[in-house]
Design a protein around this motif. Structure first.
Motif, PDB file in Angstrom:
ATOM      1  N   TYR A  45      -3.047   0.198  -1.568  1.00 21.73           N
ATOM      2  CA  TYR A  45      -2.617  -1.101  -1.066  1.00 21.73           C
ATOM      3  C   TYR A  45      -1.459  -1.649  -1.895  1.00 21.73           C
ATOM      4  CZ  TYR A  45      -6.420  -1.339   2.293  1.00 21.73           C
ATOM      5  OH  TYR A  45      -7.243  -1.086   3.356  1.00 21.73           O
ATOM      6  N   ARG A  46      -0.606  -2.423  -1.231  1.00 20.02           N
ATOM      7  CA  ARG A  46       0.628  -2.917  -1.810  1.00 20.02           C
ATOM      8  C   ARG A  46       0.386  -3.646  -3.138  1.00 20.02           C
ATOM      9  NH1 ARG A  46       5.425  -3.820   1.260  1.00 20.02           N
ATOM     10  NH2 ARG A  46       7.001  -2.541   0.402  1.00 20.02           N
ATOM     11  N   GLU A  47      -0.642  -4.505  -3.194  1.00 13.77           N
ATOM     12  CA  GLU A  47      -0.876  -5.274  -4.416  1.00 13.77           C
ATOM     13  C   GLU A  47      -1.222  -4.373  -5.598  1.00 13.77           C
ATOM     14  OE1 GLU A  47      -4.659  -5.863  -1.804  1.00 13.77           O
ATOM     15  OE2 GLU A  47      -2.480  -5.671  -1.537  1.00 13.77           O
ATOM     16  N   THR A  48      -1.903  -3.235  -5.331  1.00 15.28           N
ATOM     17  CA  THR A  48      -2.222  -2.286  -6.399  1.00 15.28           C
ATOM     18  C   THR A  48      -0.965  -1.571  -6.871  1.00 15.28           C
ATOM     19  OG1 THR A  48      -4.434  -1.966  -5.481  1.00 15.28           O
ATOM     20  CG2 THR A  48      -3.648  -0.301  -7.038  1.00 15.28           C
ATOM     21  N   ILE A  49      -0.131  -1.145  -5.932  1.00 21.27           N
ATOM     22  CA  ILE A  49       1.138  -0.505  -6.291  1.00 21.27           C
ATOM     23  C   ILE A  49       1.982  -1.434  -7.150  1.00 21.27           C
ATOM     24  CG2 ILE A  49       3.411   0.092  -5.309  1.00 21.27           C
ATOM     25  CD1 ILE A  49       1.702   2.439  -5.111  1.00 21.27           C
ATOM     26  N   GLU A  50       2.101  -2.687  -6.733  1.00 20.67           N
ATOM     27  CA  GLU A  50       2.943  -3.639  -7.455  1.00 20.67           C
ATOM     28  C   GLU A  50       2.404  -3.927  -8.847  1.00 20.67           C
ATOM     29  OE1 GLU A  50       3.183  -6.868  -4.718  1.00 20.67           O
ATOM     30  OE2 GLU A  50       4.557  -5.803  -3.371  1.00 20.67           O
ATOM     31  N   ARG A  51       1.093  -3.791  -9.031  1.00 16.92           N
ATOM     32  CA  ARG A  51       0.503  -4.022 -10.346  1.00 16.92           C
ATOM     33  C   ARG A  51       0.601  -2.788 -11.241  1.00 16.92           C
ATOM     34  NH1 ARG A  51      -4.293  -4.868  -8.773  1.00 16.92           N
ATOM     35  NH2 ARG A  51      -5.212  -2.858  -9.334  1.00 16.92           N
ATOM     36  N   GLU A  52       0.274  -1.618 -10.695  1.00 16.61           N
ATOM     37  CA  GLU A  52       0.176  -0.405 -11.506  1.00 16.61           C
ATOM     38  C   GLU A  52       1.465   0.415 -11.557  1.00 16.61           C
ATOM     39  OE1 GLU A  52      -2.360   0.287 -13.344  1.00 16.61           O
ATOM     40  OE2 GLU A  52      -3.797  -1.178 -12.580  1.00 16.61           O
ATOM     41  N   TYR A  53       2.198   0.451 -10.447  1.00 18.13           N
ATOM     42  CA  TYR A  53       3.393   1.304 -10.357  1.00 18.13           C
ATOM     43  C   TYR A  53       4.519   0.516  -9.681  1.00 18.13           C
ATOM     44  CZ  TYR A  53      -0.549   4.528 -10.807  1.00 18.13           C
ATOM     45  OH  TYR A  53      -1.709   5.149 -11.203  1.00 18.13           O
ATOM     46  N   PRO A  54       4.984  -0.545 -10.316  1.00 26.23           N
ATOM     47  CA  PRO A  54       5.895  -1.488  -9.644  1.00 26.23           C
ATOM     48  C   PRO A  54       7.234  -0.899  -9.223  1.00 26.23           C
ATOM     49  CG  PRO A  54       5.773  -1.946 -12.006  1.00 26.23           C
ATOM     50  CD  PRO A  54       4.684  -0.969 -11.707  1.00 26.23           C
ATOM     51  N   ASN A  55       7.648   0.211  -9.817  1.00 23.37           N
ATOM     52  CA  ASN A  55       8.953   0.789  -9.476  1.00 23.37           C
ATOM     53  C   ASN A  55       8.850   2.026  -8.584  1.00 23.37           C
ATOM     54  OD1 ASN A  55      10.693  -1.005 -11.072  1.00 23.37           O
ATOM     55  ND2 ASN A  55       9.632  -0.109 -12.826  1.00 23.37           N
ATOM     56  N   TYR A  56       7.642   2.363  -8.148  1.00 24.73           N
ATOM     57  CA  TYR A  56       7.477   3.552  -7.303  1.00 24.73           C
ATOM     58  C   TYR A  56       8.258   3.406  -6.000  1.00 24.73           C
ATOM     59  CZ  TYR A  56       5.286   7.220  -4.521  1.00 24.73           C
ATOM     60  OH  TYR A  56       5.070   8.328  -3.729  1.00 24.73           O
TER      61      TYR A  56
END
Length: 239
Positions: free
Chosen positions: A68-79
């Motif tokens: 989910y987007r919120e997890t990506i933005e927290r854990e891997y913000p530049n992916y």
């Protein structure tokens, strides 16, 4: 790194933004891995296979891993997609992910490259080549006129810095062209995986002296695995 040829026509790729067709109010997810597996081969904890958990979809559908987007933005913000996030890294970081049959997902967009300051980008430790301003004048002018290199370079996130995986010349030329920042595709990976990708993409274009420097640097970074990485890269380039 290559895809299983059973799935050449799958319309979803790493970095695509997707929603669940079965969710009445779906949250956006980002595709981060495409295991070379059919849904009959993927086990869902406590519920059998992904196919049995999704009986309305074909058993030979492709497994897609989304976060989910919120997890990506927290854990891997530049992916920014293109290449996967390894599942063992997702588990290591306690980043919750979900497996779907590909046909259950609807693509609504694609994650865009990350704008990165050139002062925050370091060369690969294995890079052993210099570039001439005189020999690349037209290349530099094209980047200056365009405002960014094309295609955009590939880097990896190293916490507070970024390291080049592919695109040293484009980044160097961007410096010479006077740019302050450029868009980059950004991945997350460990030193060994970065070394393997770098070797596969670059060693075949290096002369003997450059290869010797690269080998020494690989040995300094990954130790006894350097020979394996170089052999694997040579085999890959011969295909």
């Amino acid at each position: 790194m290559g895809r299983d040829n059973r799935f050449e026509e799958i319309p979803i790729d790493n970095g695509d933004v997707v929603v669940d067709r079965e969710d009445a109010a779906p949250s956006e997810g980002v595709v981060v891995n495409l295991p070379p597996m059919e849904t009959t081969e993927w086990k869902v904890h406590g519920r059998g296979t992904l196919a049995s958990d999704n009986p309305t979809y074909p058993d030979d559908d492709r497994v897609v891993i989304a976060v989910y987007r919120e997890t990506i933005e927290r854990e891997y913000p530049n992916y920014s997609g293109g290449y996967p996030l390894r599942i063992d890294w997702l588990n290591r970081d306690d980043a919750r992910f979900y497996a779907f049959p590909s046909q259950r997902l609807r693509k609504i967009g694609t994650v865009q490259p990350t704008e990165i300051s050139l002062t925050e980008i370091d060369p690969s430790p294995y890079h052993a080549r210099n570039f001439s301003k005189a020999e690349n004048r037209t290349f530099i002018e094209e980047i200056r006129d365009r405002g960014h290199p094309d295609p955009v370079p590939l880097v990896r996130d190293c916490d507070d810095r970024f390291e080049v995986l592919n695109g040293h010349k484009r980044i160097w030329a961007s410096h010479i062209a006077g740019l302050e920042s450029i868009p980059c595709h950004c991945l997350y990976m460990d030193d060994e995986w970065a070394g393997r990708l770098w070797a596969e993409w670059h060693l075949d274009s290096y002369d003997a002296a450059e290869r010797a420097v690269a080998r020494r640097r690989l040995e300094a970074n990954v130790g006894s695995k350097a020979d394996e990485i170089i052999t694997q890269a040579t085999v890959a380039q011969a295909r």
